[in-house]
Scaffold this active site. Structure first.
Site, PDB file in Angstrom:
ATOM      1  N   ALA A  62      -0.884 -19.992   6.823  1.00 19.19           N
ATOM      2  CA  ALA A  62      -0.241 -20.458   8.051  1.00 19.19           C
ATOM      3  C   ALA A  62      -0.128 -19.263   8.991  1.00 19.19           C
ATOM      4  O   ALA A  62      -0.197 -18.117   8.545  1.00 19.19           O
ATOM      5  CB  ALA A  62       1.149 -20.985   7.717  1.00 19.19           C
ATOM      6  N   GLY A 101      -1.374 -21.251   3.114  1.00 19.00           N
ATOM      7  CA  GLY A 101      -1.803 -22.510   3.717  1.00 19.00           C
ATOM      8  C   GLY A 101      -3.313 -22.692   3.669  1.00 19.00           C
ATOM      9  O   GLY A 101      -3.801 -23.824   3.675  1.00 19.00           O
ATOM     10  N   GLU A 104      -3.914 -24.134   0.383  1.00 16.77           N
ATOM     11  CA  GLU A 104      -3.329 -25.490   0.394  1.00 16.77           C
ATOM     12  C   GLU A 104      -4.257 -26.455   1.138  1.00 16.77           C
ATOM     13  O   GLU A 104      -4.439 -27.604   0.733  1.00 16.77           O
ATOM     14  CB  GLU A 104      -1.946 -25.449   1.051  1.00 16.77           C
ATOM     15  CG  GLU A 104      -0.921 -24.734   0.174  1.00 16.77           C
ATOM     16  CD  GLU A 104       0.437 -24.598   0.854  1.00 16.77           C
ATOM     17  OE1 GLU A 104       0.489 -23.942   1.912  1.00 16.77           O
ATOM     18  OE2 GLU A 104       1.411 -25.139   0.337  1.00 16.77           O
ATOM     19  N   GLU A 124       2.925 -16.731  -0.687  1.00 19.30           N
ATOM     20  CA  GLU A 124       4.115 -16.996   0.126  1.00 19.30           C
ATOM     21  C   GLU A 124       5.358 -16.254  -0.373  1.00 19.30           C
ATOM     22  O   GLU A 124       6.199 -15.834   0.417  1.00 19.30           O
ATOM     23  CB  GLU A 124       4.416 -18.511   0.167  1.00 19.30           C
ATOM     24  CG  GLU A 124       3.485 -19.302   1.076  1.00 19.30           C
ATOM     25  CD  GLU A 124       2.186 -19.737   0.406  1.00 19.30           C
ATOM     26  OE1 GLU A 124       1.841 -19.201  -0.667  1.00 19.30           O
ATOM     27  OE2 GLU A 124       1.508 -20.619   0.962  1.00 19.30           O
TER      28      GLU A 124
HETATM   29  N1  3HC Z   1      -0.656 -15.160  10.237  1.00 17.13           N
HETATM   30  C1  3HC Z   1      -0.700 -14.430  11.372  1.00 17.13           C
HETATM   31  N2  3HC Z   1      -1.337 -13.240  11.454  1.00 17.13           N
HETATM   32  C2  3HC Z   1      -1.921 -12.782  10.347  1.00 17.13           C
HETATM   33  C3  3HC Z   1      -1.916 -13.494   9.134  1.00 17.13           C
HETATM   34  C4  3HC Z   1      -1.243 -14.737   9.103  1.00 17.13           C
HETATM   35  N3  3HC Z   1      -1.196 -15.489   7.998  1.00 17.13           N
HETATM   36  N4  3HC Z   1      -2.579 -12.776   8.206  1.00 17.13           N
HETATM   37  C5  3HC Z   1      -3.010 -11.657   8.824  1.00 17.13           C
HETATM   38  N5  3HC Z   1      -2.617 -11.672  10.113  1.00 17.13           N
HETATM   39  C6  3HC Z   1      -2.931 -10.668  11.148  1.00 17.13           C
HETATM   40  C7  3HC Z   1      -2.314  -9.309  10.836  1.00 17.13           C
HETATM   41  O1  3HC Z   1      -0.986  -9.223  11.308  1.00 17.13           O
HETATM   42  C8  3HC Z   1      -3.251  -8.377  11.570  1.00 17.13           C
HETATM   43  O2  3HC Z   1      -2.906  -8.443  12.928  1.00 17.13           O
HETATM   44  P1  3HC Z   1      -3.091  -7.154  13.878  1.00 17.13           P
HETATM   45  O3  3HC Z   1      -4.556  -6.852  13.863  1.00 17.13           O
HETATM   46  O4  3HC Z   1      -2.542  -7.594  15.162  1.00 17.13           O
HETATM   47  O5  3HC Z   1      -2.284  -6.063  13.221  1.00 17.13           O
HETATM   48  C9  3HC Z   1      -4.602  -9.066  11.410  1.00 17.13           C
HETATM   49  O6  3HC Z   1      -4.328 -10.433  11.096  1.00 17.13           O
HETATM   50  C10 3HC Z   1      -5.466  -8.501  10.293  1.00 17.13           C
HETATM   51  O7  3HC Z   1      -4.692  -8.448   9.100  1.00 17.13           O
HETATM   52  P2  3HC Z   1      -4.779  -7.207   8.088  1.00 17.13           P
HETATM   53  O8  3HC Z   1      -4.691  -5.941   8.853  1.00 17.13           O
HETATM   54  O9  3HC Z   1      -3.789  -7.459   7.032  1.00 17.13           O
HETATM   55  O10 3HC Z   1      -6.265  -7.361   7.568  1.00 17.13           O
HETATM   56  P3  3HC Z   1      -6.833  -7.085   6.121  1.00 17.13           P
HETATM   57  O11 3HC Z   1      -8.273  -7.361   6.192  1.00 17.13           O
HETATM   58  O12 3HC Z   1      -6.366  -5.763   5.608  1.00 17.13           O
HETATM   59  O13 3HC Z   1      -6.156  -8.202   5.176  1.00 17.13           O
HETATM   60  C11 3HC Z   1      -5.447 -10.424   4.553  1.00 17.13           C
HETATM   61  C12 3HC Z   1      -6.433  -9.545   5.378  1.00 17.13           C
HETATM   62  C13 3HC Z   1      -5.677 -10.171   3.062  1.00 17.13           C
HETATM   63  C14 3HC Z   1      -5.720 -11.842   4.890  1.00 17.13           C
HETATM   64  C15 3HC Z   1      -4.005 -10.011   4.915  1.00 17.13           C
HETATM   65  O14 3HC Z   1      -3.861 -10.019   6.319  1.00 17.13           O
HETATM   66  C16 3HC Z   1      -2.947 -10.940   4.368  1.00 17.13           C
HETATM   67  O15 3HC Z   1      -2.567 -10.808   3.227  1.00 17.13           O
HETATM   68  N6  3HC Z   1      -2.438 -11.858   5.208  1.00 17.13           N
HETATM   69  C17 3HC Z   1      -1.305 -12.686   4.869  1.00 17.13           C
HETATM   70  C18 3HC Z   1      -1.643 -13.757   3.879  1.00 17.13           C
HETATM   71  C19 3HC Z   1      -0.440 -14.620   3.608  1.00 17.13           C
HETATM   72  O16 3HC Z   1       0.613 -14.138   3.262  1.00 17.13           O
HETATM   73  N7  3HC Z   1      -0.616 -15.930   3.749  1.00 17.13           N
HETATM   74  C20 3HC Z   1       0.453 -16.854   3.556  1.00 17.13           C
HETATM   75  C21 3HC Z   1       1.100 -17.138   4.863  1.00 17.13           C
HETATM   76  S1  3HC Z   1       2.511 -18.172   4.705  1.00 17.13           S
HETATM   77  C22 3HC Z   1       1.871 -19.721   4.496  1.00 17.13           C
HETATM   78  O17 3HC Z   1       0.676 -19.888   4.458  1.00 17.13           O
HETATM   79  C23 3HC Z   1       2.856 -20.810   4.399  1.00 17.13           C
HETATM   80  C24 3HC Z   1       2.255 -22.091   3.960  1.00 17.13           C
HETATM   81  O18 3HC Z   1       2.525 -22.276   2.601  1.00 17.13           O
HETATM   82  C25 3HC Z   1       2.804 -23.242   4.740  1.00 17.13           C
END
Ligand code: 3HC
Ligand code: NAI
Length: 694
Positions: A62, A101, A104, A124
């Site tokens: 998400a 997400g 999911e 998450e």
């Molecule tokens: N939402 C918004 N922005 C995100 C994002 C997300 N889920 N994931 C990454 N970004 C952004 C980062 O903030 C960064 O932004 P910036 O360039 O402005 O600083 C950019 O994307 C690139 O991210 P990284 O620097 O972390 O890039 P990497 O290549 O090193 O890593 C990744 C990529 C492994 C995908 C890492 O970004 C990551 O772990 N992201 C989060 C994943 C996550 O936690 N997902 C779950 C979200 S909660 C959810 O899904 C709820 C659902 O159950 C309803």
């Protein structure tokens, strides 16, 4: 171009998401998906749909940035239901990292294929959340309760091969393009007439009686203080006890509860703070990184060996230098031991270890550094010795090589001035154990060149560390703040709080270890030597009094089995020592300190507010450009609970005004020697300000 596109190829439809950088499921992607599905529905020729992403990854979850706003329609669960309800099979084709997400969404599809290098996961929990788009219900149906819980509670993604064997994936796409492979998979499905498989219709395999209670007990220590793991377990329990539709309503309630919690806000803050550190204010746009292939590490002691090992694991050629033959031998053995440990843990195989060891060269001769691109000095913490080493490096290193020091206290500019190339000199402050600790303080000297800073930041990523750029001052950011925190922990002893009480209260509050146990681990002699050498110590007989006395008695902590605590041989478990308690009481009497009952709240406020106070000074002096950088230092290097977001976020969360007023009270009570209020804190505290707004 829209973030979701639809293309028709014969009897198939391809939905492509393109929303850089990580295809997060923002409102525009969600509504784009619904629109795409509706458009496809009216096309009677479509027999199957492939859902794929362009760019570096399948959806990484998400859009976390939307979590601070009012939820925007359509909700991700609605999109996923639209997909699952499709009359024609939908195949998710994943590459990169399909997370949260993103996974999911894929589980709402009827089939899942992935490229061999893909990872999938539900992280998450690391954001203080639970999967909130029906993931807690679909994953147990796909892979069983135990495996699903393991993935959701750890938050760790699994690789594609594991995902296939668990049953998350239906096929790996190996040697062809992912899209071609997914199309071939779809056509095969159609030819074989395979029926649509909706995950929500699967039943969850039952678990043994007491399974969930045992699971809770098993994770209790690791998840201490956290809210969302329990919500994950409750939600997965419901996958057995409730019908799917009822359980997802509960999951959504849990999700909103967690999302609103201060824990999740703090964890999201740390997520973005860790990404913001890479953006260094004031760096020239023309600056580019220097090429690093060969790294020389000078000093093969505790830190040098750990740094050399990290560099070897990152693929660099490494030259390890020590003035002592015995030091070199010890360093080499220590590196071999670290490789063997990782082989035993399955993190690397024998071939990888041998290849890594082949990239290591050890020598006593400085001439060997002639072709190195980066030199990291980790010799004794002594200015004269360090200057001599840098003079020698200046003589032997090629022009353009980066000269780094791992000093934890010495002036980077003074070290740089020993060379004719101060612009190439930088501090790389690793933390012990250097191959494990994620934090790397990158110390910017007055003359450090921009491209040297950029290279250091890139290096931190290659070493799988988080590099935070800090200014040059005593103790930089982390140790400078630790100084005040430790000082209060010490003063509290004389005032009547036993060490185990101070440590217990702070640990219960969330710190990974109490301050006294930390000093025993680091070695009380280390801080003692530093205090002895400093000329700007306060004129206060109480200042680090007990730590100094213990050091003078040869009680250095774990390494001598005695420090603030006692340690049984081979154990790291601190045991309170009645002799130390007697010593503290006697010393308090001698110094005229009246001992009293000290409340838990006072222990927390004195120690944590001392951190916030020093953090404010660091910001005021420009040693850190952002409060978020300080939070990254403390959550990654000093065991500050991530779920409290770091000291500066914590101040914002409870109110800077409240912190400011409490610090004013402490100043009135204990004097301004330690509690002088910095102007910046006063300004924020009296204007309803926040550190985040600076
Ligand atoms: N939402 C918004 N922005 C995100 C994002 C997300 N889920 N994931 C990454 N970004 C952004 C980062 O903030 C960064 O932004 P910036 O360039 O402005 O600083 C950019 O994307 C690139 O991210 P990284 O620097 O972390 O890039 P990497 O290549 O090193 O890593 C990744 C990529 C492994 C995908 C890492 O970004 C990551 O772990 N992201 C989060 C994943 C996550 O936690 N997902 C779950 C979200 S909660 C959810 O899904 C709820 C659902 O159950 C309803
Ligand atoms: P150490 O005492 O374990 O190792 C130092 C090594 O340097 C020894 O092997 C010694 O023989 C070698 N050495 C000394 N002078 C030399 C010279 N002129 N040329 C080549 N080799 C020489 O020290 P440690 O603990 O590894 O510390 C090294 C540096 O790292 C210090 O600046 C220290 O402040 C810093 N540091 C230490 C941390 C720790 O927890 N130990 C944490 C962070 C930084």
């Amino acid at each position: 171009m829209s973030s979701v596109n639809v293309e028709y190829r014969n009897n198939l439809s391809i939905i492509t998401i393109e929303s850089p950088p990580v295809n997060a499921l923002s409102q525009s992607v969600r509504s784009g998906l619904v629109y795409a599905l509706e458009a496809i529905k009216i096309n009677n020729d479509v027999e199957a749909i492939v859902l794929i992403c362009i760019g570096r990854t399948f959806c990484a979850g998400a859009d976390i940035r939307e979590f601070n706003k009012t939820p925007l329609s359509p909700h991700l669960s609605e999109v996923i239901s639209c997909i699952e309800n499709s009359d024609v099979p939908v195949i998710a084709a994943m590459h990169g990292t399909a997370l949260g997400g993103g996974l999911e969404l894929a589980m709402g599809c009827h089939f899942r294929v992935a490229s061999l290098k893909a990872y999938v996961g539900l992280p998450e929990v690391t954001l203080g959340l639970l999967p909130g788009a029906m993931g807690t219900q679909r994953l147990p149906r796909l892979i069983g309760v135990k495996n699903a819980l393991d993935m959701m509670i750890s938050g760790k993604p699994v690789n594609a091969k594991t995902a296939l064997s668990l049953g998350i994936l239906d096929q790996l796409i190996d040697d062809e393009s992912l899209l071609d492979g997914a199309i071939a998979f779809a056509n095969k499905l159609l030819i074989e007439g395979k029926p649509i498989r909706r995950v929500r219709d699967l039943t969850v395999d039952p678990v043994s009686v007491g399974f969930f209670d045992n699971y809770r007990k098993k994770i209790a220590v690791k998840t201490r203080g956290l809210i969302s793991p329990e919500k994950i377990i409750c939600s997965v329990e419901s996958s057995i006890e409730m019908p799917f539709d009822e359980a997802v309503v509960q999951e959504r309630d849990f999700f909103s509860e967690c999302k609103k919690s201060s824990q999740s806000k703090a964890l999201r803050h740390v997520f973005f703070a860790e990404r913001a550190v890479a953006k260094i204010p004031g760096i020239s746009a023309e600056a580019s990184q220097r090429q690093i292939d060969e790294v020389s590490v000078i000093g093969a002691g505790t830190m040098g060996a750990g740094i050399a090992y990290s560099a070897l694991r990152a693929g660099f050629k490494v030259i390890l230098i020590d003035s002592e033959r015995s030091g070199l031998q010890r360093g080499k053995e220590s590196i071999k031991g670290l490789f063997e440990h990782d082989v035993a843990r399955g993190r690397i195989d024998d071939a990888g270890m041998n290849e890594g060891l082949e990239r290591l060269q050890t020598t006593q001769s400085f001439e060997a550094v002639a072709n190195s691109d980066l030199l990291i000095e980790a010799v004794f913490e002594n200015m004269a010795i360090k200057k001599e080493v840098f003079r020698t490096l200046d003589k032997f290193c090629r022009p353009g090589a980066i000269l780094a020091t791992n000093t934890s206290t010495l002036d980077i500019d003074e070290i740089a001035a020993a060379t004719d190339r101060p612009e190439d000199v930088i501090g790389l402050h690793f933390f012990s154990p250097a191959h494990i600790m994620r934090l790397l303080e990158i110390v910017r000297g007055a003359k450090t060149a921009d491209d040297v800073l950029l290279t250091a930041l890139a290096l931190s990523k290659q070493l799988q560390k988080i590099g935070v750029v800090v200014g040059n001052c005593f103790g930089f950011v982390g140790n400078r703040m630790l100084h005040g925190y430790g000082r209060e922990a010490q003063l509290l002893l004389l005032e009547g709080a036993p060490p185990e009480k101070v440590d217990g209260v702070l640990q219960e509050w969330g710190m990974a270890m109490g301050p006294h146990a930390v000093f025993d681990l680091a070695g009380l002699d280390v801080g003692y030597k530093i205090r002895q050498e400093r000329t700007d110590q306060p004129e206060d007989p109480l200042f680090y009094r007990i730590a100094d006395m213990l050091s003078e008695m040869g009680r250095f902590g774990q390494k001598t089995s005695k420090g603030m605590y006692l340690y049984d041989s081979g154990s790291r478990e601190p045991v309170p020592d009645p002799e130390v308690q007697v010593m503290i009481s006697r010393e308090a009497e001698l110094l005229g300190v009246e001992q009293r009952e000290i409340s838990e709240q006072e222990i927390i406020e004195r120690c944590i507010y001392a951190l916030i106070l020093e953090g404010s000074r660091i910001l005021e002096e420009g040693i850190s450009p952002r409060s978020t950088d300080i939070d990254v230092v403390w959550t990654n290097g000093y065991g500050f609970p991530r779920y409290r977001g770091g000291p500066m976020h914590y101040a914002d969360e409870i109110g800077v005004q409240r912190v400011y007023e409490a610090i004013c009270e402490l100043r009135d009570r204990f004097g301004s020697l330690y509690w002088e209020v910095p102007k910046l804190l006063e300004n924020l505290g009296t204007t309803d300000g926040k550190f985040a707004d600076l």
